[in-house]
Enzyme design. Structure first.
Site, PDB file in Angstrom:
ATOM      1  N   ILE A  19       0.835  -1.206   0.000  1.00 59.78           N
ATOM      2  CA  ILE A  19       0.000   0.000   0.000  1.00 59.78           C
ATOM      3  C   ILE A  19       0.865   1.250   0.000  1.00 59.78           C
ATOM      4  O   ILE A  19       0.579   2.227  -0.698  1.00 59.78           O
ATOM      5  CB  ILE A  19      -0.951  -0.014   1.214  1.00 59.78           C
ATOM      6  CG1 ILE A  19      -1.996  -1.127   1.049  1.00 59.78           C
ATOM      7  CG2 ILE A  19      -1.638   1.343   1.384  1.00 59.78           C
ATOM      8  CD1 ILE A  19      -2.818  -1.382   2.306  1.00 59.78           C
ATOM      9  N   TYR A 146      -3.331  -8.549  16.081  1.00 61.19           N
ATOM     10  CA  TYR A 146      -3.410  -7.585  14.981  1.00 61.19           C
ATOM     11  C   TYR A 146      -4.624  -6.684  15.137  1.00 61.19           C
ATOM     12  O   TYR A 146      -4.535  -5.460  14.974  1.00 61.19           O
ATOM     13  CB  TYR A 146      -3.468  -8.339  13.656  1.00 61.19           C
ATOM     14  CG  TYR A 146      -3.488  -7.446  12.437  1.00 61.19           C
ATOM     15  CD1 TYR A 146      -2.345  -6.767  12.034  1.00 61.19           C
ATOM     16  CD2 TYR A 146      -4.652  -7.280  11.686  1.00 61.19           C
ATOM     17  CE1 TYR A 146      -2.353  -5.939  10.918  1.00 61.19           C
ATOM     18  CE2 TYR A 146      -4.671  -6.463  10.572  1.00 61.19           C
ATOM     19  CZ  TYR A 146      -3.513  -5.791  10.192  1.00 61.19           C
ATOM     20  OH  TYR A 146      -3.536  -4.972   9.092  1.00 61.19           O
TER      21      TYR A 146
END
Length: 251
Positions: A19, A146
């Site tokens: 990204i 996460y």
């Protein structure tokens, strides 16, 4: 329309792959001047300056951000994209792993933003965009650590937006769904059935495919765009509708 990124001085963490690389390329295409902070700032587009930086270390961050400000003559936009993943339930990650992931994914954002604040306060188009995740808002299996880190990113974004509103610094975040990035590729490669695992990830998102890095980059640039001066404290989802659509299985 005039290109609102012409001359904007942008810093992108984790900008050498995935990204971050897509964000860097799009910023350059729109006329911004870009510096990348990465553990391996390699293969960057022409005109982009790279600095080796470990966002888990304050001294490394402070030195790199100062170098960016000197190189670019200031900083207008910070894209806090660097992060690491983790898999498993709360029973599967050690204390050291919890501290490692939170140190990078959450405290790393604080370090970079803190170091950049003096320069952002001098900017007339200051913006910070953090990369969170759909895991910040949805309970995903095998992603306890996460998810905790990305939930903290979303909360931190709102708190930073409130703290720095009077400094004319906008702070927003994106919540991507499962994106087609090198990290996800490594997870798939390690699965017992990579093809089946990919199919399951694609099926989890209503539009039936992984989110592309370029799609997430477009949303990040929307939030960073100086033209969006009234957008702050927002979380923009980029997940094919996963956050709000509940489709029939035969749809």
């Amino acid at each position: 329309m005039a290109n609102t990124f012409n001359g904007v001085r942008a810093l992108v963490t984790g900008g050498a792959s995935g990204i971050g690389a897509a964000v860097t390329a799009e910023l350059v295409a729109r006329g911004a001047r870009v510096a990348v902070l990465d553990l391996q700032p390699d293969n960057l587009p022409a005109g982009v300056v790279g600095f080796t930086c470990d966002i888990g270390n304050s001294a490394s961050v402070d030195a790199a951000v100062a170098a960016v400000a000197i190189e670019l003559g200031g900083i207008d936009v910070v894209i806090n994209n660097a992060g690491i993943g983790a898999a498993g339930t709360v029973a599967d990650n050690t204390d050291d792993e919890w501290l490692r992931v939170l140190n990078i994914n959450v405290v790393g954002i604080a370090r970079v933003s803190r170091a950049a604040l003096p320069y952002l306060k001098e900017s007339t188009s200051a913006a910070i965009v953090n990369t969170a995740s759909v895991a910040a808002t949805h309970g995903l299996p095998q992603r306890a650590l996460y998810s905790a880190s990305k939930g903290a990113v979303a909360a931190l974004t709102r708190a930073m937006a409130a703290d720095h509103l009077q400094d004319n610094i906008r702070v927003n975040c994106v919540n991507p769904g499962t994106a087609d990035t090198p990290w996800v590729g490594r997870l798939l490669a390690a699965a017992p059935d990579p093809a089946g695992e990919r199919q399951a990830l694609e099926a989890r998102q209503p539009h039936g495919r992984l989110v592309s890095a370029e799609e997430v980059a477009s949303s990040i640039l929307f939030l960073a765009d100086p033209a969006n001066g009234s957008t702050t404290g927002s979380s923009l989802t980029v997940d094919g509708g996963m956050h709000s659509l509940l489709l029939r299985s035969d749809a």
